[in-house]
Design an enzyme around this catalytic site. Structure first.
Site, PDB file in Angstrom:
ATOM      1  N   GLU A 107      11.844   3.415  -7.297  1.00 60.76           N
ATOM      2  CA  GLU A 107      10.417   3.472  -6.917  1.00 60.76           C
ATOM      3  C   GLU A 107      10.080   4.770  -6.188  1.00 60.76           C
ATOM      4  O   GLU A 107       8.987   5.308  -6.341  1.00 60.76           O
ATOM      5  CB  GLU A 107      10.049   2.259  -6.046  1.00 60.76           C
ATOM      6  CG  GLU A 107       9.929   0.992  -6.849  1.00 60.76           C
ATOM      7  CD  GLU A 107       9.183  -0.090  -6.095  1.00 60.76           C
ATOM      8  OE1 GLU A 107       8.019   0.113  -5.740  1.00 60.76           O
ATOM      9  OE2 GLU A 107       9.787  -1.151  -5.853  1.00 60.76           O
TER      10      GLU A 107
ATOM     11  N   ASN B 167       1.998   2.571  -7.195  1.00 56.21           N
ATOM     12  CA  ASN B 167       2.243   1.160  -7.511  1.00 56.21           C
ATOM     13  C   ASN B 167       1.045   0.412  -6.911  1.00 56.21           C
ATOM     14  O   ASN B 167       0.929   0.309  -5.688  1.00 56.21           O
ATOM     15  CB  ASN B 167       3.572   0.726  -6.883  1.00 56.21           C
ATOM     16  CG  ASN B 167       3.987  -0.668  -7.310  1.00 56.21           C
ATOM     17  OD1 ASN B 167       3.171  -1.460  -7.762  1.00 56.21           O
ATOM     18  ND2 ASN B 167       5.259  -0.971  -7.141  1.00 56.21           N
TER      19      ASN B 167
ATOM     20  N   CYS C   8       4.971  -6.531  -2.820  1.00 54.14           N
ATOM     21  CA  CYS C   8       6.415  -6.749  -2.787  1.00 54.14           C
ATOM     22  C   CYS C   8       7.072  -6.351  -1.474  1.00 54.14           C
ATOM     23  O   CYS C   8       7.005  -7.068  -0.500  1.00 54.14           O
ATOM     24  CB  CYS C   8       7.085  -6.057  -3.975  1.00 54.14           C
ATOM     25  SG  CYS C   8       8.776  -6.672  -4.193  1.00 54.14           S
TER      26      CYS C   8
HETATM   27  N1  CDV Z   1       9.726  -4.359  -5.992  1.00 51.04           N
HETATM   28  C1  CDV Z   1      10.244  -4.362  -4.748  1.00 51.04           C
HETATM   29  O1  CDV Z   1       9.655  -3.814  -3.835  1.00 51.04           O
HETATM   30  N2  CDV Z   1      11.436  -5.001  -4.588  1.00 51.04           N
HETATM   31  C2  CDV Z   1      12.141  -5.022  -3.331  1.00 51.04           C
HETATM   32  C3  CDV Z   1      13.621  -5.114  -3.549  1.00 51.04           C
HETATM   33  C4  CDV Z   1      14.155  -3.865  -4.108  1.00 51.04           C
HETATM   34  C5  CDV Z   1      14.358  -5.429  -2.276  1.00 51.04           C
HETATM   35  C6  CDV Z   1      11.696  -6.186  -2.444  1.00 51.04           C
HETATM   36  O2  CDV Z   1      11.471  -5.951  -1.261  1.00 51.04           O
HETATM   37  O3  CDV Z   1      11.663  -7.321  -2.901  1.00 51.04           O
END
Ligand code: CDV
Length: 310
Positions: free
Chosen positions: A143, A107, A169
């Site tokens: 993931e 990713n 993220c």
């Molecule tokens: N794409 C992500 O990493 N989403 C996570 C969700 C699953 C908690 C996040 O930390 O926002």
């Protein structure tokens, strides 16, 4: 003194399963044109910006998911973004699913300078979710099935007049992410996210709580490392799955200085003065003067919590 880097935080609205790369790239290009029109130096796109958030779908055979991945960057579908960058002297950062020539899946997010060249690559370190189908969940978050943990660490690049780093993220929830970049003098961290507005496990967390936790993490990372943080969502409803927006630009004091108002494609801009990082870097968070690494051993030698004996 001031060193202004004008940022365009380019939030994406939902991308549906059937949407082609070309259609999605056209939306990103439109945001980039708006950013150029408003004098931005750098446009930040979201995590997995080219596709729907496919880790919510299960495939027994992982190879079935390969069509969601990019085997090269740039590639014919994303070329228009790179050409616009080069022709208009505007940088950008883009999240996508990377398939390497060796067959590894990451990713990934890249940083492109104003000449349209890739100057940095980051591969997501903290992969949330699970690797197998879990029937107790209201939706899957696979993931850990489809990606390997990033193998590049958290580099910081000197480019576009400042020290810029990336994370993706879930990384934003971990103080270690920001501190490793803080220790490289980072002045701006750019990141994208796809954050469901509900937890897939039974949970009392409301969407508002999850928005609060997202902002809190980025504000803390900014203040504690005296850096700007730009957090860009993919928001809204993808195939019945809602994700939070709250795309924001956070200053080195931890204040949110600009924020999205919609859950659609939306450009949020701000003149970020990279010299505004200096006061805290030279005082409260002068790391060389104040850190006590002799007491931080557990941070790199231990993963889970080890409570004291009762
Ligand atoms: N794409 C992500 O990493 N989403 C996570 C969700 C699953 C908690 C996040 O930390 O926002």
């Amino acid at each position: 003194m001031s060193r202004i880097l004008k940022i365009g935080a380019a939030q994406s609205g939902p991308v549906q399963k059937a949407d082609s790369r070309e259609k999605t790239v056209a939306r990103l290009l439109e945001l980039m044109k708006q950013a150029k029109g408003q004098g931005c130096d750098l446009v930040v796109f979201t995590e997995l910006a080219l596709t729907t958030f496919f880790p919510r779908y299960y495939a027994e055979d992982r190879a079935e998911m390969d069509p969601w991945f990019e085997a090269a960057m740039p590639n014919p579908a994303t070329q228009p973004l790179f050409e616009f960058s080069r022709d208009n002297a505007i940088g950008f950062s883009l999240g996508y699913a990377e398939l390497t020539p060796e067959g590894e899946h990451f990713n990934t997010q890249v940083l492109i300078d104003k000449s349209g060249e890739v100057v940095g690559k980051y591969r997501k370190v903290h992969l949330p979710g699970h690797a197998e189908f879990e029937s107790e969940r209201s939706f899957q978050h696979l993931e850990k099935r489809y990606f390997l943990p990033g193998n590049i660490g958290f580099p910081v690049w000197h480019t576009m007049g400042g020290n810029i780093g990336m994370c993706i993220c879930n990384d934003r929830r971990w103080p270690e992410t920001f501190r490793v970049m803080g220790l490289q003098g980072v002045e701006m961290v750019v990141l994208g996210y796809n954050t469901p507005s509900a937890n897939s496990l039974k949970s009392t967390e409301s969407a508002d709580t999850r928005k609060h936790q997202s902002l809190l993490s980025m504000q803390a990372g900014a203040y504690q490392n005296a850096t700007w943080v730009v957090g860009v969502a993919k928001a809204g409803d993808e195939d019945g799955h809602h994700m939070i927006g709250e795309t924001c630009i956070v200053d080195p004091d931890g204040y949110v200085v600009a924020q999205a108002e919609t859950e659609d494609d939306e450009l949020v801009t701000y003149d970020c003065d990279l010299d505004a990082t200096r006061f805290l870097k030279e005082s409260t968070f002068n790391f060389a003067a104040h850190r006590r690494i002799e007491h931080y051993g557990r941070i790199t030698s231990q993963t889970g919590a080890e409570p004291p004996e009762e």
